[in-house]
Design a protein around this motif. Structure first.
Motif, PDB file in Angstrom:
ATOM      1  N   ASP A 180       1.000  -1.402   0.076  1.00 43.60           N
ATOM      2  CA  ASP A 180      -0.005  -0.083   0.326  1.00 43.60           C
ATOM      3  C   ASP A 180       0.324   0.932  -0.486  1.00 43.60           C
TER       4      ASP A 180
ATOM      5  N   LYS B 238      -0.394   3.994  -2.361  1.00 46.44           N
ATOM      6  CA  LYS B 238      -1.805   4.600  -2.142  1.00 46.44           C
ATOM      7  C   LYS B 238      -1.602   5.008  -1.289  1.00 46.44           C
ATOM      8  N   PHE B 239      -1.260   5.244   0.164  1.00 50.28           N
ATOM      9  CA  PHE B 239      -0.542   5.921   1.075  1.00 50.28           C
ATOM     10  C   PHE B 239       0.041   7.318   0.394  1.00 50.28           C
TER      11      PHE B 239
ATOM     12  N   SER C 209      -2.454   9.170  -1.241  1.00 52.56           N
ATOM     13  CA  SER C 209      -3.194  10.073  -0.496  1.00 52.56           C
ATOM     14  C   SER C 209      -2.504  11.176   0.202  1.00 52.56           C
TER      15      SER C 209
ATOM     16  N   PRO D 227      -4.318  13.670  -2.318  1.00 52.35           N
ATOM     17  CA  PRO D 227      -6.265  13.141  -1.365  1.00 52.35           C
ATOM     18  C   PRO D 227      -7.085  13.434  -2.446  1.00 52.35           C
TER      19      PRO D 227
ATOM     20  N   GLN E 177      -8.110  11.473   4.651  1.00 55.64           N
ATOM     21  CA  GLN E 177      -6.636  11.997   5.446  1.00 55.64           C
ATOM     22  C   GLN E 177      -6.320   9.978   4.853  1.00 55.64           C
ATOM     23  N   PRO E 178      -4.669   9.717   5.071  1.00 62.94           N
ATOM     24  CA  PRO E 178      -4.940   9.035   5.208  1.00 62.94           C
ATOM     25  C   PRO E 178      -4.558   7.817   7.349  1.00 62.94           C
ATOM     26  N   CYS E 179      -5.198   6.943   7.436  1.00 61.60           N
ATOM     27  CA  CYS E 179      -4.797   6.077   8.565  1.00 61.60           C
ATOM     28  C   CYS E 179      -3.939   6.358   9.105  1.00 61.60           C
TER      29      CYS E 179
ATOM     30  N   LEU F 281      -2.267   3.069   8.160  1.00 64.00           N
ATOM     31  CA  LEU F 281      -1.520   2.713   6.918  1.00 64.00           C
ATOM     32  C   LEU F 281      -0.232   3.094   7.325  1.00 64.00           C
ATOM     33  N   CYS F 282      -0.398   3.964   8.220  1.00 63.91           N
ATOM     34  CA  CYS F 282       1.021   5.170   7.800  1.00 63.91           C
ATOM     35  C   CYS F 282       2.509   4.199   8.588  1.00 63.91           C
TER      36      CYS F 282
ATOM     37  N   LEU G 266      -8.829   4.524   5.247  1.00 63.89           N
ATOM     38  CA  LEU G 266      -8.260   5.347   4.583  1.00 63.89           C
ATOM     39  C   LEU G 266      -8.863   5.797   4.370  1.00 63.89           C
TER      40      LEU G 266
END
Length: 150
Positions: free
Chosen positions: A89, A92-93, A96, A100, A111-113, A116-117, A150
């Protein structure tokens, strides 16, 4: 004489068209149009996010870039990390943040969570470190909301 009627006809048509402009703004609020203008199509030249699942991005983005040009200049540097496939990911991260998702009816940036970060950081920070790059402050996971979506 006919010229006078023709001029009057044009004035009537023009005033009708100008009056209908008010209908372009939903609920009569031109401010809504301003908010929508933050949505921009993701350009094909943004290789980092090519083929991402959504078509529009919000500017300014989560990294403070205010123009597409700024995004393009900065995002290209992250393509090698995505190519290393350190986490499934990563792209994707990063997208975002750089591009975004922008939804017309939503005024806030998605925002990404935090989780995930953290997952991307745990997998990719060692790869970056091997090449002499620390995990950057701009990707500090504590700035993102808790959660798993996300």
């Amino acid at each position: 004489m006919y010229q006078g009627y023709w001029s009057l006809f044009l004035v009537v048509i023009a005033s009708h068209c100008i009056g209908s402009v008010k209908g372009l703004f939903l609920f009569g609020q031109p401010e809504f149009s301003y908010k929508r203008s933050n949505c921009k199509p993701i350009p094909a030249s943004l290789l980092l996010c090519r083929g991402i699942e959504y078509p529009n991005m919000r500017l300014p983005n989560l990294l403070g870039h205010e123009t597409i040009q700024e995004v393009l200049e900065q995002a290209g540097a992250w393509i090698p990390l995505v190519q290393k496939q350190c986490h499934p990911d990563t792209r994707k991260f990063l997208c975002s943040l750089f591009a975004p998702v922008c939804i017309d009816d939503l005024d806030e940036t998605i925002q990404p969570c935090h989780s995930l970060c953290e997952q991307v950081k745990d997998s990719c920070a060692p790869v970056m470190s091997a090449f002499g790059f620390p995990w950057p402050d701009m990707l500090d996971c504590s700035r993102f909301p808790q959660g798993h979506d996300l």
